[in-house]
Scaffold this active site. Sequence first.
Site, PDB file in Angstrom:
ATOM      1  N   THR A 193       9.457  60.915  -1.778  1.00 36.43           N
ATOM      2  CA  THR A 193      10.121  59.811  -1.078  1.00 36.43           C
ATOM      3  C   THR A 193      11.572  59.639  -1.498  1.00 36.43           C
ATOM      4  O   THR A 193      12.424  59.309  -0.685  1.00 36.43           O
ATOM      5  CB  THR A 193       9.353  58.494  -1.353  1.00 36.43           C
ATOM      6  OG1 THR A 193       8.038  58.646  -0.827  1.00 36.43           O
ATOM      7  CG2 THR A 193      10.009  57.306  -0.684  1.00 36.43           C
TER       8      THR A 193
ATOM      9  N   THR B 290      -0.889  57.544 -15.015  1.00 34.87           N
ATOM     10  CA  THR B 290      -1.668  57.543 -13.777  1.00 34.87           C
ATOM     11  C   THR B 290      -0.900  56.737 -12.735  1.00 34.87           C
ATOM     12  O   THR B 290      -0.294  55.719 -13.077  1.00 34.87           O
ATOM     13  CB  THR B 290      -3.042  56.874 -14.021  1.00 34.87           C
ATOM     14  OG1 THR B 290      -3.755  57.665 -14.964  1.00 34.87           O
ATOM     15  CG2 THR B 290      -3.883  56.770 -12.768  1.00 34.87           C
TER      16      THR B 290
ATOM     17  N   ASP C  52       6.588  67.204   0.051  1.00 37.93           N
ATOM     18  CA  ASP C  52       5.839  65.988  -0.237  1.00 37.93           C
ATOM     19  C   ASP C  52       4.909  66.388  -1.381  1.00 37.93           C
ATOM     20  O   ASP C  52       4.317  67.474  -1.352  1.00 37.93           O
ATOM     21  CB  ASP C  52       5.025  65.595   1.006  1.00 37.93           C
ATOM     22  CG  ASP C  52       4.314  64.263   0.835  1.00 37.93           C
ATOM     23  OD1 ASP C  52       4.672  63.321   1.560  1.00 37.93           O
ATOM     24  OD2 ASP C  52       3.398  64.181  -0.009  1.00 37.93           O
TER      25      ASP C  52
ATOM     26  N   SER D 243       2.059  65.755  -2.140  1.00 38.78           N
ATOM     27  CA  SER D 243       0.659  66.065  -1.855  1.00 38.78           C
ATOM     28  C   SER D 243       0.476  67.576  -1.601  1.00 38.78           C
ATOM     29  O   SER D 243      -0.644  68.073  -1.571  1.00 38.78           O
ATOM     30  CB  SER D 243       0.115  65.229  -0.692  1.00 38.78           C
ATOM     31  OG  SER D 243       1.108  64.996   0.251  1.00 38.78           O
TER      32      SER D 243
ATOM     33  N   THR E 104       5.638  60.586  -5.806  1.00 37.04           N
ATOM     34  CA  THR E 104       4.802  59.839  -6.759  1.00 37.04           C
ATOM     35  C   THR E 104       3.324  60.229  -6.691  1.00 37.04           C
ATOM     36  O   THR E 104       2.604  60.094  -7.668  1.00 37.04           O
ATOM     37  CB  THR E 104       4.915  58.319  -6.497  1.00 37.04           C
ATOM     38  OG1 THR E 104       4.577  58.067  -5.140  1.00 37.04           O
ATOM     39  CG2 THR E 104       6.306  57.819  -6.796  1.00 37.04           C
TER      40      THR E 104
ATOM     41  N   GLN F 139     -14.725  57.068 -15.310  1.00 39.76           N
ATOM     42  CA  GLN F 139     -14.117  56.616 -14.048  1.00 39.76           C
ATOM     43  C   GLN F 139     -13.259  55.366 -14.275  1.00 39.76           C
ATOM     44  O   GLN F 139     -12.474  54.991 -13.407  1.00 39.76           O
ATOM     45  CB  GLN F 139     -15.206  56.281 -13.025  1.00 39.76           C
ATOM     46  CG  GLN F 139     -15.975  57.489 -12.539  1.00 39.76           C
ATOM     47  CD  GLN F 139     -17.122  57.131 -11.605  1.00 39.76           C
ATOM     48  OE1 GLN F 139     -17.433  55.965 -11.412  1.00 39.76           O
ATOM     49  NE2 GLN F 139     -17.755  58.140 -11.037  1.00 39.76           N
TER      50      GLN F 139
HETATM   51  N1  ASP Z   1       3.957  61.159  -0.336  1.00 40.71           N
HETATM   52  C1  ASP Z   1       5.089  61.013  -1.236  1.00 40.71           C
HETATM   53  C2  ASP Z   1       5.008  62.117  -2.274  1.00 40.71           C
HETATM   54  O1  ASP Z   1       4.245  62.007  -3.193  1.00 40.71           O
HETATM   55  C3  ASP Z   1       5.068  59.671  -1.869  1.00 40.71           C
HETATM   56  C4  ASP Z   1       6.174  59.404  -2.845  1.00 40.71           C
HETATM   57  O2  ASP Z   1       7.077  60.166  -3.059  1.00 40.71           O
HETATM   58  O3  ASP Z   1       6.165  58.327  -3.426  1.00 40.71           O
HETATM   59  O4  ASP Z   1       5.716  63.084  -2.161  1.00 40.71           O
END
Ligand code: ASP
Length: 346
Positions: free
Chosen positions: A17, A170, A61, A63, A93, A282
């Site tokens: 982001t 985390t 990104d 992910s 993040t 958990q």
């Molecule tokens: N989806 C974004 C990522 O992790 C979220 C972020 O940057 O906060 O790349």
Amino acid sequence: MQNNHKPRILIIYTGGTIGMIENPETHSLQPFDFTHLIDNVPKVKKLDYEIENIQFNPPIDSSDMSPRHWVEIARHIDENYDKFDGFVVLHGTDTMSYTASALSFMLENLHKPVIITGSQLPIGEVRTDGEENLITALQIAAATDINGEPMVREVAILFEDYLWRGNRSTKMSADNFNAFKSNNYPSLAKIGLGIHFNEEALWRVQAKRPLNVQYGMDQAVMIIDLNPGITESILRHQLATPGVKGIVLKTYGAGNAPTETWFTEAIKDAINCGIVILNVTQCVNGGVHDRRYMSGNQLALTGVISGHDITSEAAITKMMYLFGLGLSTSEVRRYLKCSLCGEVTI
Ligand code: ASP
């Protein structure tokens, strides 16, 4: 020894982001070129640092982050280690804690700061948290102690008001500016009017050794998250995943799991087949105390290793790292029981 030169910092921009802008047509956020980032933070130029940057092509990104990207980040640090005083990694993040944990294992004998940061709002937005995070991360990467040695000698996450040990952190919130936390370890610094380091919490080793980067991260590992109602067939299918060498078993509370015979037998069979299983709670806070309840004790008797208070992000990346070293099952088991770089309280 005091350094008189300007701090030299390398920024590695991976995406996330922090460097995103809105696509005018779809209105969704997408990665943008790094030059956009610096254009939007003219204050960076006010820091009297020598800053260079490298960017992922294309920025991603987080992910989409994977071990091959960790290798890329580690390689940039390895190749530039002597040239720079510190490193700032700009990262999404979502998987930041995994990257921070992975790098903490891969960068053996790290003696310089690797500060990972990002933001919840894109840097181009008026209320962005990205500008402050970037500036503070640069200042932390440049900070030295009274002997002129780097103040931070580990991989850490800087986010909003705190600096956290990377392999203890985390992502706690998808919305708050204070998005990260390490639930089982104190913050390494509190960010207020100044940057207040918690020197007792910072990673320190007796002997300074040359950086040694481990590039092999074995992906033959997985996480199994328990839920009431899990059946023998589902569990056995997961445990029998082809090629899997290590499993992080996410259990209830202090490391508890069903006590029924089918459960214990399935776990025992997997361990007898040479699979290494690490018990991680958990719960977001606290750890595994496998002797506290009969259910945890029974699991320990099958040969499942206690993960104590390790995070699942650190647990899975530690397994990738240990198997990546080519260690035998018994050696992997041995190192999972030790703290390698402050990731677990034994
Ligand atoms: N989806 C974004 C990522 O992790 C979220 C972020 O940057 O906060 O790349």
